[in-house]
Design a protein around this motif. Structure first.
Motif, short mmCIF file in Angstrom:
data_model
loop_
_atom_site.label_atom_id
_atom_site.label_comp_id
_atom_site.label_asym_id
_atom_site.label_seq_id
_atom_site.Cartn_x
_atom_site.Cartn_y
_atom_site.Cartn_z
N LYS A 1 27.54 47.31 36.39
CA LYS A 1 27.50 46.16 37.28
C LYS A 1 26.83 46.57 38.60
O LYS A 1 27.01 47.69 39.06
CB LYS A 1 28.92 45.66 37.55
N LYS B 1 29.99 46.41 46.92
CA LYS B 1 31.18 46.94 46.27
C LYS B 1 31.78 48.10 47.08
O LYS B 1 31.09 48.79 47.83
CB LYS B 1 30.84 47.45 44.87
N THR C 1 34.42 49.72 41.87
CA THR C 1 33.77 50.58 40.88
C THR C 1 34.22 52.01 41.12
O THR C 1 34.25 52.47 42.27
CB THR C 1 32.23 50.51 40.99
N GLU D 1 35.22 48.27 37.46
CA GLU D 1 34.52 49.00 36.40
C GLU D 1 34.68 50.50 36.58
O GLU D 1 34.56 51.03 37.69
CB GLU D 1 33.03 48.63 36.42
N GLN E 1 36.32 48.34 31.78
CA GLN E 1 36.88 47.57 32.89
C GLN E 1 38.40 47.59 32.87
O GLN E 1 39.02 47.79 31.82
CB GLN E 1 36.39 46.11 32.85
#
Length: 318
Positions: free
Chosen positions: A113, A118, A186, A215, A317
């Motif tokens: 992603k 993020k 992430t 993720e 995920q």
């Protein structure tokens, strides 16, 4: 460096744990380590150099500084060997690290992603080569955690040379010191799992710091043998200490399923070659690398007679 982290972290969800992380980091930097004066002297010398802008010109993280005093800079950076992660280029000085990190990055980045905006965690970040690449991918903040102090000083050396550095930071922390709160969008764990005595605990800790829907990018050593689920090395593996378990692809997938990760995908399996991991000037005269770890008569085996290193990349995920 810690003050810069504070300013950036307080504008993200990391403000909940920012002071705690700074206090732990300060304690680590004040440890009784006889090498610290040498490392700090190197940083002070590097601060006298010109700074430059940072970009990524494969394979190098490139700092386009001008009028660098190459002999002085090289001497200072050599005080911080071995340089495992990289490579870097500062002006026309090429710092060729043991690992060509760009090769791993190009395997990963097309499949994950987007990191834009993020909050990213890089576990076992080393000197921050990948942490910088995460921040340069427009992450709001990329936090690397690396318990070995030397690699933290390497990060400081590079950070010092960058004019207007991105929001990348490396702190001298272990994953278990990060409060188990869902803070990160992430999380990267690359080259870490096989050093863990308890793989279940490591995966749980990774999951606990991730936000719902976050993720995980997991890169680790595996074996590729029929009817063999895992190998537990007796002694060293490819001359590495503390390699506790080498799972098969299916076994690793099962571990991720047991940890209740979702949408588990295998991105890549790559045999490590001397193009990616090699001995260089920047790891020291007496330091060995991949070719010294393999059976000289059979490159499919390590010097201990075990399968030669192959690395798998999974994404999943929470």
């Amino acid at each position: 460096m810690l003050s810069d982290f504070y300013k950036c972290a307080t504008s993200t969800q990391l403000d909940l744990i920012c002071t705690q992380l700074i206090n732990l980091s300060t304690r680590a930097f004040n440890a009784n380590n006889g090498n610290i004066p040498k490392w700090e002297q190197a940083i002070e010398q590097i601060k006298t150099q010109n700074t430059g802008s940072l970009d990524f010109i494969t394979p190098y993280l490139n700092i386009s500084a001008h009028r660098i005093n190459n002999p002085t800079l090289e001497k200072s950076l050599k005080q911080l060997i071995p340089w495992r992660k990289g490579p870097y280029q500062i002006g026309d000085l090429q710092l060729d690290s043991e690992w060509r990190g760009d090769m791993k990055w190009h395997r990963i980045i097309p499949h994950i992603k987007p990191l834009k905006d993020k909050v990213v965690l890089d576990v076992g970040s080393g000197n921050g080569y990948f942490t910088y690449l995460m921040a340069m991918s427009n992450a709001k903040i990329a936090l690397g955690i690396e318990p070995f102090l030397l690699f933290n000083y390497q990060f400081q050396a590079i950070h010092t040379l960058i004019n207007n550095p991105p929001n990348a930071f490396v702190l001298p922390l272990r994953l278990e010191e990060i409060p188990q709160k869902p803070l990160f969008d992430t999380v990267f764990s690359m080259g870490v799992l096989y050093h863990q005595k308890d793989h279940r605990l490591h995966l749980k800790q990774l999951k606990d710091v991730m936000r719902l829907g976050g993720e995980l990018i997991l890169e680790t050593l595996i074996i590729d043998l029929e009817k063999v689920e895992k190998i537990i090395p007796k002694g060293r593996y490819a001359k590495m200490r503390n390699v506790y378990c080498l799972p098969s692809e299916n076994k690793l997938r099962t571990w991720l399923e047991d940890a209740e990760f979702k949408n588990i995908k295998l991105l890549n399996i790559t045999k490590t070659t001397s193009k990616e991991q090699r001995a260089t000037y920047w790891i020291g005269n007496n330091t060995q690398s991949l070719k010294d770890f393999l059976d000289p008569n059979n490159s499919d085996l390590t010097i201990e007679g075990l399968p030669a290193p192959k690395r798998a990349i999974f994404i999943c995920q929470k």
